[in-house]
Motif scaffolding. Structure first.
Motif, PDB file in Angstrom:
ATOM      1  N   GLU A 195      -7.548  -3.341   1.935  1.00 16.56           N
ATOM      2  CA  GLU A 195      -6.641  -2.306   2.485  1.00 16.56           C
ATOM      3  C   GLU A 195      -5.559  -2.937   3.112  1.00 16.56           C
ATOM      4  N   THR A 196      -4.254  -2.174   3.212  1.00 13.81           N
ATOM      5  CA  THR A 196      -3.102  -2.618   3.696  1.00 13.81           C
ATOM      6  C   THR A 196      -3.129  -3.022   5.301  1.00 13.81           C
ATOM      7  N   ASN A 229       0.126  -4.053   9.833  1.00 12.71           N
ATOM      8  CA  ASN A 229       0.093  -3.767   8.686  1.00 12.71           C
ATOM      9  C   ASN A 229       0.216  -5.175   7.989  1.00 12.71           C
ATOM     10  N   VAL A 258      -1.443   9.399   4.297  1.00 12.65           N
ATOM     11  CA  VAL A 258      -1.668   8.414   3.373  1.00 12.65           C
ATOM     12  C   VAL A 258      -1.378   8.764   1.804  1.00 12.65           C
ATOM     13  N   THR A 259      -1.047   7.765   1.178  1.00 13.44           N
ATOM     14  CA  THR A 259      -0.933   8.047  -0.393  1.00 13.44           C
ATOM     15  C   THR A 259      -1.982   8.241  -1.163  1.00 13.44           C
ATOM     16  N   LYS A 261      -2.976   6.754  -3.822  1.00 14.92           N
ATOM     17  CA  LYS A 261      -3.653   5.694  -3.942  1.00 14.92           C
ATOM     18  C   LYS A 261      -4.752   5.329  -3.052  1.00 14.92           C
ATOM     19  N   GLU A 262      -4.220   5.230  -1.871  1.00 12.04           N
ATOM     20  CA  GLU A 262      -5.074   4.928  -0.741  1.00 12.04           C
ATOM     21  C   GLU A 262      -6.156   5.874  -0.725  1.00 12.04           C
ATOM     22  N   ASN A 265      -8.711   4.864  -3.277  1.00 15.56           N
ATOM     23  CA  ASN A 265      -9.402   3.628  -2.886  1.00 15.56           C
ATOM     24  C   ASN A 265     -10.548   3.928  -1.914  1.00 15.56           C
ATOM     25  N   ASP A 284       4.783   7.010  -3.338  1.00 14.41           N
ATOM     26  CA  ASP A 284       4.352   6.702  -2.090  1.00 14.41           C
ATOM     27  C   ASP A 284       4.556   8.007  -1.113  1.00 14.41           C
ATOM     28  N   LYS A 286       3.073  10.880   1.068  1.00 12.32           N
ATOM     29  CA  LYS A 286       2.259  10.995   2.114  1.00 12.32           C
ATOM     30  C   LYS A 286       1.260  12.317   2.196  1.00 12.32           C
TER      31      LYS A 286
END
Length: 327
Positions: A195-196, A229, A258-259, A261-262, A265, A284, A286
Motif C-alpha cells: 500500500e502507498t 506517503n 480512495v481510488t 484501484k485501492e 486491493n 485517480d 476518489k
C-alpha cells in the motif's frame, strides 16, 4: 519451458520494475498457460528464499507456510489465480519483515503470527495482557522474552493494539520504516508493504511516531492520524473519525477518498480473490463507500460498478476480469 519460466520469475523478484511491467507480469503469472510449470517455479522460489535466509532473519518460513497454507501437496486440476498473488504478496511482506528486523539482535528467538486471508478477525493476547487484533494478510512477531526487558512487536500489515500500562517497559511497534512508542493506550497501525501509505491512528492515550534515520518525531493526540506517503515522502497529521478508522475491526469496509484501484486491493486481501485489469483502466478519481459486516462481494462490486459507471466484469473461478464498459 520450466527453465524459461524459472528465469522469468527469478528476474522479476531480483529487478526493480516499473508498475506497468509488474502488472503485465502478474497477468502472465495468473493466466492458465503453463500453470503447472509456474506453480513449480514459485515453489522453487519459495524454497530458494528459505535456503538463503539465515538465523539473522529470525523468522521460521516453515511455520509461516503452514499458517498461510501456501504448500498444498494435493494435485489440483484447476488453476487458482489468487494463490500465486498470495505467494508473491507474502514473499514481499516477509522480505519487509527481514529488512526492518535486520539490525536487531540475532540472538533473540521470536514468536510469529500470520493472519491469513479470511473473513474472521483474529485477536492475539501478548504475555503482558496487551491485545492485538490483526487484519487479514498481517504478520506479527514478538520476542520470546517479551515483557521482561522489552515490549517490542514487529508488524507487516494492519493491527489494533490495546496496551497494558507499564511505565518501566514502554510498548513499541516497529514497521519497516517507523517506530511507534506507547505506555498505556489504544492505537491502530497500518503498514501493508503493497500500500502507498503508512498510518498510525490514536484511539486513546498517547503515542510517539518516529521514522528510521529521521530525528523528527510526532506525538499524536486522541483522534489524530499520522500518514506517511511512501511515494511522495510527505507526512501529515489530521483529525479522523475513529469509528470509520476502526471499521475493519467490526468486519465493515469503509473507504474515504480512495481510488478504485485501492479499493480493489483491499477486496483482494479480504475475500481471497484476484482482480485482473489493464493498469490504465482506472484513473485517480476518489470515492467514498461504506459496506456493512458480511456484505457479499457481488453486492459490493455491483455498487462500486454503479457509482464508477466505467467498467464491467466477469468471474472465472477465483478471478474477476474487469474491462472498460465500452468494450
Amino acid at each position: 519451458m520450466n527453465n524459461y519460466i524459472n528465469k522469468i520469475i527469478d528476474l522479476y523478484t531480483k529487478s526493480k520494475l516499473e508498475k506497468p511491467v509488474k502488472s503485465r507480469f502478474h497477468r502472465w503469472l495468473i493466466n492458465n498457460e503453463s500453470y503447472r510449470e509456474k506453480e513449480i517455479a514459485l515453489f522453487h522460489l519459495w524454497n530458494q528464499t528459505y535456503n538463503v535466509a539465515t538465523e539473522d532473519t529470525l523468522v521460521s518460513f516453515t511455520s509461516l507456510q503452514a499458517k498461510a497454507q501456501i504448500y498444498n501437496e494435493r494435485k489440483s486440476t484447476r488453476f487458482v489465480a489468487w494463490r500465486y498473488t498470495a505467494v508473491i504478496t507474502l514473499i514481499i511482506a516477509i522480505t519487509s519483515v527481514y529488512i526492518f528486523m535486520s539490525n536487531d539482535s540475532p540472538e533473540v528467538n521470536y514468536i510469529e503470527y500470520f493472519s491469513d486471508n479470511n473473513l474472521t478477525l483474529n485477536t492475539i493476547t501478548l504475555p503482558d495482557g496487551s491485545l492485538v487484533q490483526a487484519n487479514t494478510g498481517t504478520i506479527i512477531l514478538y520476542p520470546e522474552s517479551y515483557g521482561k526487558d522489552t515490549r517490542t512487536v514487529y508488524i507487516s500489515g494492519e493491527a489494533n493494539f490495546k496496551v497494558q500500562k507499564n511505565k518501566d517497559v514502554p510498548f513499541i511497534v516497529k514497521s519497516k520504516d517507523f517506530l511507534v512508542r506507547a505506555l498505556g493506550t489504544e492505537f491502530n497501525v497500518s503498514s501493508y508493504p503493497d500500500e502507498t501509505c503508512f498510518r498510525v491512528t490514536l484511539i486513546s492515550g498517547s503515542v510517539k511516531v518516529q521514522q528510521n534515520n529521521n530525528p523528527a518525531d510526532y506525538i499524536l493526540k486522541v483522534n489524530e492520524q499520522f500518514v506517511y506517503n511512501k511515494q511522495t515522502k510527505q507526512r501529515s497529521v489530521t483529525q479522523v473519525d475513529i469509528y470509520n478508522a476502526t471499521a475493519w475491526q467490526r468486519g465493515e469496509l469503509v473507504f474515504r477518498g480512495v481510488t478504485i484501484k485501492e479499493i480493489l486491493n483491499v477486496l483482494e486481501r479480504k475475500y481471497s480473490i484476484s482482480f485482473q485489469y489493464k493498469s490504465k483502466l482506472f484513473n485517480d478519481d476518489k470515492y467514498n463507500f461504506h459496506f456493512k459486516k458480511e456484505s457479499a462481494l457481488t453486492d459490493i462490486l455491483s455498487i462500486i460498478k454503479e457509482v464508477a459507471d466505467n467498467f464491467d466484469y466477469k468471474k472465472t473461478n477465483d478471478s474477476y476480469y474487469i474491462n472498460s464498459k465500452s468494450q
